[in-house]
Write a protein that holds these residues in place. Sequence first.
Motif: not given
Length: 196
Positions: A15-30
């Motif tokens: 997953l590649h969220p186009m945001t500086g907060d990409f870690i929380s997007v990926i971890k939150g989705a998981l």
Amino acid sequence: MECGTSKIVGCRFSLHPMTGDFISVIKGALEATDLTGVWKHTDDVSTVIRGQEQHVFNVIKAITLHAAKTGEHVAMNATFSAGCPGDTAGDSYMEADSNIHNHDETKQYVSSQFALYPMNHPDYMNVIYREVDRAKERGVFNDSMHYASGIHGDIHEVFDFYEETFGAARSEEHRHLVMTVSMSINSPSHKGNHHA
């Protein structure tokens, strides 16, 4: 037992969220996804999911949808594989029951591209053409292009097509199949598209 003689399906995705907060997007989705029925391992590049076909597709869709619901522009790249002769039955969770565990029906427009690789199939182009025709019949076909076919629409219809075509492109004689999917969600370039 080797994967070539079993029903194990695997998917390695990023997953590649186009945001500086990409870690929380990926971890939150998981964290928001019910991973019951699949084996998962994440490293510094990607995550691999293994198990029964319906569980693998359900989990990948759920993770992608949870990331999309943040509203951020997200790209997802995935490689699905089944019937790999070098694969093993370990870490496969094949004993799980067949009931899927993620049921979020939130509508979400996605634009994607896929490519099928029916390994060692002498008539592989006809397999590919047949599955492109399936996309047209399902109303999710977007465009022909070099090295891929465009698929778009609501995420549930798109993933239903991918799961159906992944099963239909395999046979007892030619079990080894690879399918690549690249997906773009919440992109500014999607503004003109119908969001079902």
